[in-house]
Design a protein around this motif. Structure first.
Motif, mmCIF file in Angstrom:
data_model
loop_
_atom_site.group_PDB
_atom_site.id
_atom_site.type_symbol
_atom_site.label_atom_id
_atom_site.label_comp_id
_atom_site.label_asym_id
_atom_site.label_seq_id
_atom_site.Cartn_x
_atom_site.Cartn_y
_atom_site.Cartn_z
ATOM 1 N N GLN A 1 0.701 -1.214 0.089
ATOM 2 C CA GLN A 1 -0.307 0.097 -0.051
ATOM 3 C C GLN A 1 0.836 1.309 0.223
ATOM 4 O O GLN A 1 1.630 1.432 1.111
ATOM 5 C CB GLN A 1 -0.901 0.062 1.301
ATOM 6 C CG GLN A 1 -1.747 -1.089 1.317
ATOM 7 C CD GLN A 1 -2.882 -1.184 0.238
ATOM 8 O OE1 GLN A 1 -3.347 -0.174 -0.399
ATOM 9 N NE2 GLN A 1 -2.953 -2.520 -0.472
ATOM 10 N N ALA A 2 0.933 2.065 -1.106
ATOM 11 C CA ALA A 2 1.705 3.071 -1.145
ATOM 12 C C ALA A 2 0.950 4.209 -2.088
ATOM 13 O O ALA A 2 0.165 4.096 -2.645
ATOM 14 C CB ALA A 2 2.970 2.747 -1.951
ATOM 15 N N SER A 3 1.666 5.475 -2.064
ATOM 16 C CA SER A 3 0.818 6.683 -2.757
ATOM 17 C C SER A 3 2.019 7.289 -3.214
ATOM 18 O O SER A 3 3.442 7.118 -3.161
ATOM 19 C CB SER A 3 0.184 7.659 -1.869
ATOM 20 O OG SER A 3 1.216 7.721 -0.704
ATOM 21 N N VAL B 1 4.070 5.711 -7.849
ATOM 22 C CA VAL B 1 5.339 5.200 -6.804
ATOM 23 C C VAL B 1 6.204 4.927 -7.818
ATOM 24 O O VAL B 1 6.328 4.317 -8.856
ATOM 25 C CB VAL B 1 4.720 3.893 -6.078
ATOM 26 C CG1 VAL B 1 5.610 3.230 -5.427
ATOM 27 C CG2 VAL B 1 3.359 4.233 -5.338
ATOM 28 N N ARG C 1 -0.621 -1.020 -10.870
ATOM 29 C CA ARG C 1 -1.593 -0.194 -9.870
ATOM 30 C C ARG C 1 -0.384 0.855 -9.285
ATOM 31 O O ARG C 1 -0.912 2.068 -9.066
ATOM 32 C CB ARG C 1 -2.053 -1.051 -8.870
ATOM 33 C CG ARG C 1 -2.864 -0.589 -7.789
ATOM 34 C CD ARG C 1 -3.243 -1.344 -6.737
ATOM 35 N NE ARG C 1 -2.470 -2.530 -6.208
ATOM 36 C CZ ARG C 1 -1.824 -2.239 -5.132
ATOM 37 N NH1 ARG C 1 -1.759 -1.073 -4.696
ATOM 38 N NH2 ARG C 1 -0.934 -3.094 -4.608
ATOM 39 N N LEU C 2 0.753 0.553 -8.699
ATOM 40 C CA LEU C 2 1.589 1.349 -7.966
ATOM 41 C C LEU C 2 2.148 2.417 -8.830
ATOM 42 O O LEU C 2 2.343 3.464 -8.337
ATOM 43 C CB LEU C 2 2.581 0.335 -7.271
ATOM 44 C CG LEU C 2 2.107 -0.576 -6.092
ATOM 45 C CD1 LEU C 2 2.965 -1.543 -5.969
ATOM 46 C CD2 LEU C 2 1.664 0.336 -4.728
ATOM 47 N N SER D 1 -0.293 -5.796 -9.834
ATOM 48 C CA SER D 1 0.107 -4.959 -8.834
ATOM 49 C C SER D 1 1.022 -3.946 -9.084
ATOM 50 O O SER D 1 1.033 -2.574 -8.729
ATOM 51 C CB SER D 1 0.487 -5.846 -7.727
ATOM 52 O OG SER D 1 -0.470 -6.782 -7.179
#
Length: 332
Positions: free
Chosen positions: A46-48, A75, A69-70, A66
């Motif tokens: 979970q990162a932003s 990220v 997504r990041l 995944s």
């Protein structure tokens, strides 16, 4: 404020790749790791925007969604890996991605990091390579570095026991969880110091030798001039030893391919495959046909339905070892 996150496979190659990087760039980072077959670890991140992610020794193919997504969330990702990545994807050229992917049979993630860092912590890279059963490659690199035979043997044993410790269905199967082992490894700039000072290394080796003695009573379920197949029961010792056993068999008979299968408590079979060391290619291509994957010389299948066993055995016996593991392009 930037959050730093490290994600790696919990085997020798993954941990030793990350040890090199964090010795090079000491920084507080959140660690996500697991056992050998816990591959899709990037989905736990979970990162932003503005956060930084380091991934070591995890199949990009299995973590592609995944990863995208990041990256789309802003990220920044640095990715080192040597597993089959399938065809190149748009994600590999994303401006926030620094990818170092090489699925050649004679490399591993630890060696990729070693090359990137210019050999700053090559002894740790050798531990990772030995753990991945790249013995000839590691021996040559160790000789180039001027290491004596005793030191080489210690690094090889250490790589093998760290790798052994990553095999199991749950944390209850292994002596120490990879996430707990990593900070102990990080205390030492040189792995020989870890081997000499930490009792966990000898404890792992003793347990490994005990498991191998149990495996030594097994006979091949099937063999011919080119292939040997072994079947393990579902037990804690067999869950731990399967990777060590298949590597040992491959080293004993380098002109033969090997498959070690283990019954799963939930049904079906888990499979580890090694291409002949004399022709290290074709393992990933074979396992992909049954929903698995890996790399050219070593691959596996997480779940093989028992009714698929005859088809797998036939494919194994007819496999073209040494052949490219790259997927065919359309029209080929």
């Amino acid at each position: 404020m930037t959050t730093y996150i490290d994600v790696c496979n919990g085997d020798a190659d993954g941990l030793c790749a990350l040890v090199q990087w964090r010795l090079h760039e000491p920084r507080a980072a959140h660690l996500i790791t697991g056992l050998k077959r816990e591959i899709e670890l990037v989905q736990r991140v979970q990162a932003s925007r503005g956060d930084q992610l380091l991934v070591c020794d995890l199949s990009l193919k299995r973590n592609r969604a995944s990863l995208k997504r990041l990256l789309d969330a802003g990220v920044k990702v640095r990715y080192f890996d040597h597993h089959d990545a399938d065809e190149l994807t748009p994600a590999l050229t994303h401006p926030l991605l620094d990818a170092h992917i090489d699925s050649a049979a004679d490399t591993c993630t630890s060696l990729l990091v070693d090359h990137y860092l210019g050999g700053l912590f090559s002894a740790w890279a050798l531990v990772g390579a030995y753990g991945d059963n790249l013995t000839a490659v590691a021996d040559a690199r160790a000789a180039h570095l001027g290491m004596d035979p005793k030191s080489r043997q210690c690094l090889q044993t250490l790589g093998e026991v760290i790798n052994y410790n990553a095999y199991g269905d749950s944390a209850q199967d292994v002596l120490i969880a990879p996430a707990q082992l990593f900070p102990i490894l990080m205390r030492y700039r040189h792995p020989l110091a870890f081997w000499e000072r930490e009792s966990i290394a000898k404890e792992l080796d003793a347990l490994r030798q005990s498991d191998l003695r149990q495996a030594g009573t097994l006979i091949a379920r099937w063999q011919d001039a080119h292939t040997r197949v072994y079947m393990l029961p579902d037990a804690p010792w067999s869950r731990r030893v399967i990777g060590t056993l298949v590597n040992q068999l491959a080293n004993e008979q380098p002109t033969q391919a090997h498959a070690v299968l283990r019954a799963k408590g939930t049904g079906g079979l888990l499979v580890s495959v090694r291409a002949p060391l004399a022709a290290p290619g074709g393992a990933a291509a074979l396992c992909r046909r049954f929903g698995g994957g890996g790399r050219a010389g070593a691959a596996g299948i997480d779940h093989l339905p028992e009714q698929e066993l005859p088809r797998f055995m036939e494919a194994l016996s007819l496999a073209q070892w040494g052949a490219s593991d790259a997927p065919a392009r359309p029209g080929e």
